[in-house]
Design a protein around this motif. Structure first.
Motif, PDB file in Angstrom:
ATOM      1  N   SER A  54      24.635   7.952 -23.509  1.00 52.85           N
ATOM      2  CA  SER A  54      25.053   6.696 -24.155  1.00 52.85           C
ATOM      3  C   SER A  54      24.298   5.542 -23.492  1.00 52.85           C
ATOM      4  O   SER A  54      23.702   5.702 -22.419  1.00 52.85           O
ATOM      5  CB  SER A  54      26.563   6.467 -23.999  1.00 52.85           C
ATOM      6  OG  SER A  54      26.872   6.266 -22.634  1.00 52.85           O
ATOM      7  N   CYS A  55      24.399   4.380 -24.125  1.00 48.27           N
ATOM      8  CA  CYS A  55      23.843   3.165 -23.501  1.00 48.27           C
ATOM      9  C   CYS A  55      24.678   2.816 -22.267  1.00 48.27           C
ATOM     10  O   CYS A  55      24.136   2.329 -21.273  1.00 48.27           O
ATOM     11  CB  CYS A  55      23.885   2.034 -24.523  1.00 48.27           C
ATOM     12  SG  CYS A  55      23.261   0.482 -23.916  1.00 48.27           S
ATOM     13  N   THR A  56      25.976   3.085 -22.340  1.00 50.59           N
ATOM     14  CA  THR A  56      26.840   2.813 -21.185  1.00 50.59           C
ATOM     15  C   THR A  56      26.348   3.606 -19.976  1.00 50.59           C
ATOM     16  O   THR A  56      26.249   3.071 -18.868  1.00 50.59           O
ATOM     17  CB  THR A  56      28.308   3.187 -21.533  1.00 50.59           C
ATOM     18  OG1 THR A  56      28.662   2.532 -22.749  1.00 50.59           O
ATOM     19  CG2 THR A  56      29.266   2.801 -20.431  1.00 50.59           C
ATOM     20  N   THR A  80      29.669 -10.181 -25.590  1.00 50.65           N
ATOM     21  CA  THR A  80      28.998  -8.884 -25.632  1.00 50.65           C
ATOM     22  C   THR A  80      30.034  -7.773 -25.715  1.00 50.65           C
ATOM     23  O   THR A  80      31.242  -8.034 -25.698  1.00 50.65           O
ATOM     24  CB  THR A  80      28.097  -8.682 -24.388  1.00 50.65           C
ATOM     25  OG1 THR A  80      27.385  -7.441 -24.529  1.00 50.65           O
ATOM     26  CG2 THR A  80      28.885  -8.661 -23.081  1.00 50.65           C
ATOM     27  N   PHE A  81      29.557  -6.547 -25.800  1.00 51.20           N
ATOM     28  CA  PHE A  81      30.447  -5.382 -25.738  1.00 51.20           C
ATOM     29  C   PHE A  81      30.762  -5.114 -24.263  1.00 51.20           C
ATOM     30  O   PHE A  81      29.975  -5.445 -23.371  1.00 51.20           O
ATOM     31  CB  PHE A  81      29.720  -4.179 -26.364  1.00 51.20           C
ATOM     32  CG  PHE A  81      30.572  -2.947 -26.506  1.00 51.20           C
ATOM     33  CD1 PHE A  81      31.663  -2.931 -27.358  1.00 51.20           C
ATOM     34  CD2 PHE A  81      30.282  -1.785 -25.786  1.00 51.20           C
ATOM     35  CE1 PHE A  81      32.451  -1.790 -27.488  1.00 51.20           C
ATOM     36  CE2 PHE A  81      31.056  -0.648 -25.917  1.00 51.20           C
ATOM     37  CZ  PHE A  81      32.138  -0.648 -26.776  1.00 51.20           C
ATOM     38  N   SER A  83      30.566  -2.716 -22.304  1.00 50.07           N
ATOM     39  CA  SER A  83      29.661  -1.906 -21.471  1.00 50.07           C
ATOM     40  C   SER A  83      28.598  -2.718 -20.744  1.00 50.07           C
ATOM     41  O   SER A  83      27.995  -2.227 -19.798  1.00 50.07           O
ATOM     42  CB  SER A  83      28.961  -0.841 -22.316  1.00 50.07           C
ATOM     43  OG  SER A  83      29.912   0.004 -22.889  1.00 50.07           O
ATOM     44  N   VAL A 126      21.702  -9.596 -23.102  1.00 54.45           N
ATOM     45  CA  VAL A 126      21.993  -8.767 -24.283  1.00 54.45           C
ATOM     46  C   VAL A 126      21.273  -9.403 -25.465  1.00 54.45           C
ATOM     47  O   VAL A 126      21.469 -10.588 -25.743  1.00 54.45           O
ATOM     48  CB  VAL A 126      23.522  -8.723 -24.556  1.00 54.45           C
ATOM     49  CG1 VAL A 126      23.814  -7.927 -25.827  1.00 54.45           C
ATOM     50  CG2 VAL A 126      24.267  -8.129 -23.370  1.00 54.45           C
ATOM     51  N   ASP A 152      20.172  -5.327 -21.730  1.00 55.49           N
ATOM     52  CA  ASP A 152      21.049  -4.490 -22.552  1.00 55.49           C
ATOM     53  C   ASP A 152      20.510  -4.632 -23.975  1.00 55.49           C
ATOM     54  O   ASP A 152      20.797  -5.604 -24.682  1.00 55.49           O
ATOM     55  CB  ASP A 152      22.508  -4.954 -22.440  1.00 55.49           C
ATOM     56  CG  ASP A 152      23.441  -4.124 -23.321  1.00 55.49           C
ATOM     57  OD1 ASP A 152      22.936  -3.418 -24.209  1.00 55.49           O
ATOM     58  OD2 ASP A 152      24.668  -4.199 -23.115  1.00 55.49           O
ATOM     59  N   ALA A 154      21.005  -2.486 -26.389  1.00 58.89           N
ATOM     60  CA  ALA A 154      21.773  -1.517 -27.187  1.00 58.89           C
ATOM     61  C   ALA A 154      21.494  -1.671 -28.676  1.00 58.89           C
ATOM     62  O   ALA A 154      21.384  -0.690 -29.405  1.00 58.89           O
ATOM     63  CB  ALA A 154      23.268  -1.686 -26.918  1.00 58.89           C
ATOM     64  N   GLN A 155      21.378  -2.941 -29.105  1.00 58.02           N
ATOM     65  CA  GLN A 155      21.269  -3.199 -30.552  1.00 58.02           C
ATOM     66  C   GLN A 155      19.844  -3.582 -30.936  1.00 58.02           C
ATOM     67  O   GLN A 155      19.632  -4.117 -32.026  1.00 58.02           O
ATOM     68  CB  GLN A 155      22.214  -4.353 -30.918  1.00 58.02           C
ATOM     69  CG  GLN A 155      23.633  -4.162 -30.416  1.00 58.02           C
ATOM     70  CD  GLN A 155      24.523  -5.371 -30.693  1.00 58.02           C
ATOM     71  OE1 GLN A 155      24.127  -6.328 -31.325  1.00 58.02           O
ATOM     72  NE2 GLN A 155      25.757  -5.312 -30.212  1.00 58.02           N
ATOM     73  N   SER A 181      21.157   1.972 -27.156  1.00 62.38           N
ATOM     74  CA  SER A 181      22.221   2.834 -27.679  1.00 62.38           C
ATOM     75  C   SER A 181      21.743   3.534 -28.943  1.00 62.38           C
ATOM     76  O   SER A 181      21.120   2.900 -29.805  1.00 62.38           O
ATOM     77  CB  SER A 181      23.460   2.000 -28.013  1.00 62.38           C
ATOM     78  OG  SER A 181      24.431   2.820 -28.641  1.00 62.38           O
ATOM     79  N   LYS A 186      24.229   2.235 -34.699  1.00 57.50           N
ATOM     80  CA  LYS A 186      22.962   1.544 -34.427  1.00 57.50           C
ATOM     81  C   LYS A 186      21.882   1.932 -35.454  1.00 57.50           C
ATOM     82  O   LYS A 186      22.125   2.742 -36.333  1.00 57.50           O
ATOM     83  CB  LYS A 186      22.494   1.876 -33.002  1.00 57.50           C
ATOM     84  CG  LYS A 186      23.528   1.544 -31.929  1.00 57.50           C
ATOM     85  CD  LYS A 186      23.927   0.082 -31.931  1.00 57.50           C
ATOM     86  CE  LYS A 186      24.836  -0.318 -30.785  1.00 57.50           C
ATOM     87  NZ  LYS A 186      26.124   0.358 -30.730  1.00 57.50           N
ATOM     88  N   GLY A 193      24.590   8.551 -27.937  1.00 62.04           N
ATOM     89  CA  GLY A 193      23.319   8.735 -27.223  1.00 62.04           C
ATOM     90  C   GLY A 193      22.784   7.407 -26.738  1.00 62.04           C
ATOM     91  O   GLY A 193      23.218   6.340 -27.193  1.00 62.04           O
TER      92      GLY A 193
END
Ligand SMILES: Cc1ncc(COP(=O)(O)O)c(C=O)c1O
Length: 240
Positions: A54-56, A80-81, A83, A126, A152, A154-155, A181, A186, A193
């Protein structure tokens, strides 16, 4: 009922899963892991990538690689999220939230410097919804105060930042470390993942060792050593 997202599938997923099962190796770092990592390195110019669950997880690796210890301060955007902050909380660092722009959820680059103290160790940015943060200004600040810059992203797969001199760089390739992420919400997905990107050579060896649960197994599989074992890279995990 309007679904939040619809996972995008190409139609070849089941075929590739069958190929992986037939190959007799279904743990990580198999042929598909290596193909994906090479694809991302070649396409986006990341120095080194490591696929994660995961991104986390990738951000947790960033917190270990940045050697975040109790009392350290880490600047994190307030919008943000969870994580983006959690991996640094786990290291018992103090999270210092930075505000967004009035008209954009990204970290306001003009409000970062006033948050820096002699305990600040890292800045997390982010790129919300794939929109780049002001990386030119943020790089200037991280260099001035010798901080570790973690993206980050992720997106933000396949999103770019263009510097004033015209240089265009993929998001996630600009900071020392980055995290993506591939969660099903996504743009590129694998169910769950993620991916760690390492853009500063000095983190590459330790990242690979952390990825291999504290061993130099990757070196063994590449034929660089004739047996593998635990490696003390001096990284810090907080325990109460
Ligand atoms: C900005 C941000 N960071 C981190 C994450 C965590 O990603 P993952 O679910 O792959 O751990 C997300 C997930 O939506 C996110 O939006």
């Amino acid at each position: 009922m309007t679904p939040f997202n619809k996972p995008y599938l190409t139609g070849k997923e089941t075929k590739y899963i069958e190929e992986a099962v037939a190959s007799g190796k279904i743990s990580g770092n198999g042929i598909f892991t290596q193909k994906c990592q090479k694809f991302f390195e070649d396409t986006y110019g990341f120095k080194k990538t490591l696929l994660t669950t995961s991104c986390t997880d990738a951000l947790e690796m960033c917190a270990i690689l940045a050697d975040i210890k109790p009392e350290d301060e880490v600047i994190v955007p307030s919008y943000t999220f969870v994580s983006s902050a959690l991996p640094f909380v786990r290291q018992n660092a103090k999270i210092v939230f930075a505000d967004s722009y009035e008209n954009n959820p990204n970290i306001d680059a003009d409000k970062i410097e006033e948050l820096i103290t002699d305990k600040t160790k890292a800045i997390v940015v982010v790129h919300y919804a794939g929109i780049a943060c002001d990386m030119e200004k943020i790089l200037e600040i991280t260099e001035k105060y010798n901080l570790i810059l973690i993206e980050d992203a992720a997106q933000a797969i396949d999103s770019y930042y263009v510097f004033k001199n015209g240089t265009k760089k993929a998001l996630g390739s600009i900071g020392h470390l980055g995290a993506f992420s591939f969660h099903e919400t996504k743009n590129i997905i694998s169910g769950e993942g993620g991916m760690l990107t390492i853009n500063d050579e000095k983190f590459v060896n330790r990242a690979e060792i952390i990825w291999e649960k504290g061993t130099n197994r990757s070196m063994f599989f590449r034929g660089e050593i004739n047996k593998y074992g635990w490696v003390d890279t001096g990284f810090f995990v907080f325990t109460k």
